[in-house]
Design a protein around this motif. Structure first.
Motif, PDB file in Angstrom:
ATOM      1  N   PHE A   1      -1.739  24.643  -7.575  1.00 62.03           N
ATOM      2  CA  PHE A   1      -2.848  24.310  -8.454  1.00 62.03           C
ATOM      3  C   PHE A   1      -3.920  23.496  -7.751  1.00 62.03           C
ATOM      4  N   ASP A   2      -3.472  22.585  -6.889  1.00 63.61           N
ATOM      5  CA  ASP A   2      -4.407  21.629  -6.312  1.00 63.61           C
ATOM      6  C   ASP A   2      -3.789  20.977  -5.085  1.00 63.61           C
ATOM      7  N   SER A   3      -4.639  20.419  -4.253  1.00 65.49           N
ATOM      8  CA  SER A   3      -4.207  19.579  -3.137  1.00 65.49           C
ATOM      9  C   SER A   3      -4.989  18.281  -3.271  1.00 65.49           C
ATOM     10  N   TYR A   4      -4.289  17.168  -3.236  1.00 63.76           N
ATOM     11  CA  TYR A   4      -4.983  15.915  -3.504  1.00 63.76           C
ATOM     12  C   TYR A   4      -4.314  14.744  -2.790  1.00 63.76           C
TER      13      TYR A   4
ATOM     14  N   LEU B   1       0.855  -1.186   0.000  1.00 62.97           N
ATOM     15  CA  LEU B   1       0.000   0.000   0.000  1.00 62.97           C
ATOM     16  C   LEU B   1       0.889   1.233   0.000  1.00 62.97           C
ATOM     17  N   GLU B   2       0.627   2.149  -0.925  1.00 68.49           N
ATOM     18  CA  GLU B   2       1.340   3.422  -0.985  1.00 68.49           C
ATOM     19  C   GLU B   2       0.309   4.548  -1.053  1.00 68.49           C
ATOM     20  N   MET B   3       0.475   5.560  -0.200  1.00 69.84           N
ATOM     21  CA  MET B   3      -0.439   6.699  -0.171  1.00 69.84           C
ATOM     22  C   MET B   3       0.366   7.991  -0.101  1.00 69.84           C
ATOM     23  N   LEU B   4      -0.174   9.050  -0.713  1.00 65.19           N
ATOM     24  CA  LEU B   4       0.505  10.341  -0.642  1.00 65.19           C
ATOM     25  C   LEU B   4      -0.509  11.474  -0.591  1.00 65.19           C
TER      26      LEU B   4
END
Length: 223
Positions: free
Chosen positions: A98-101, A89-92
């Motif tokens: 421009f954006d936050s995600y 599992l990899e999350m960021l």
């Protein structure tokens, strides 16, 4: 023009940067790793110029200009090796002008060792890719499922095969990939590579590649 080329093309000569000192900005990257039994854990943070540019149309609309924003990105990766099972599992979380995600990929690989009593191994792979931006994501992997298999002959010829399909859960677009290799003798190696696109939706970032199916068979000699 070459294969797997965007339309309109990307004009790298006109690249722009968020940082005043452009590509000479000093970035900061930190990573911490630890393991607990069968579990490997990593936490990382990156502050600096994003390696994945935002593509912005130029004034004429006939080219895309890469813009490299400054970002703050924190990520975590977890891997568990449980017998023949490998779970990942990899999350960021990425924050930029421009954006936050949030984005993530998770899945497993199950390996059958010594299939049919021989030396060959066969691995089954399944991954789910998620990007909070969905249709706004520049990557085609916003809400997609990957299924594949990995074959290793563990023989003198070094026979290998990796084949898989990426299926878009939003629009049913499909991308097939095959890579194979085998040594014929001490000097010659035969490799196969195939890329196939099927039912690619107009809204999919891969739409401009829908007619770029190709098959490559290569014979190499080493001295």
């Amino acid at each position: 023009h070459g294969r797997l080329r965007s339309h309109p093309p990307v004009d790298t000569d006109e690249a722009r940067y968020d940082a005043a000192n452009r590509d000479e900005h000093i970035d900061l990257a930190l990573r911490w790793t630890h393991y607990i039994g069968d579990w490997d854990i990593g936490i990382a943070h990156f502050s600096g110029t994003d390696r994945r540019p935002v593509l912005v149309p130029n004034a004429a609309g006939d080219a895309l200009i890469p813009f490299y924003p400054q970002v703050e990105q924190t990520s975590i990766d977890v891997q568990a090796t449980l017998g023949a099972w490998l779970w990942k599992l990899e999350m960021l979380y990425n924050d930029n002008k421009f954006d936050s995600y949030t984005a993530a990929v998770g899945g497993f690989e199950f390996t059958q060792y010594g299939i049919r009593g021989g030396s060959a191994d066969l691995g089954w792979l399944l991954e789910y890719n998620y990007d909070e931006r969905d249709e706004r994501a520049p990557s085609a992997l916003a809400r997609d499922l990957f299924f594949g298999l990995r074959y290793s002959g563990n023989d003198i010829a070094g026979s290998t095969l990796l084949a898989g399909i990426i299926y878009d859960l939003d629009n049913d677009s499909q991308f097939f990939n095959v890579e194979a290799a085998r040594r014929l003798d001490e000097s010659w190696v035969l490799t196969l590579e195939a890329r196939l696109f099927n039912n690619v939706d107009r809204a999919d970032p891969l739409f401009y590649l829908q007619r770029d199916d190709y098959l490559e068979l290569q014979l190499q000699r080493f001295f």
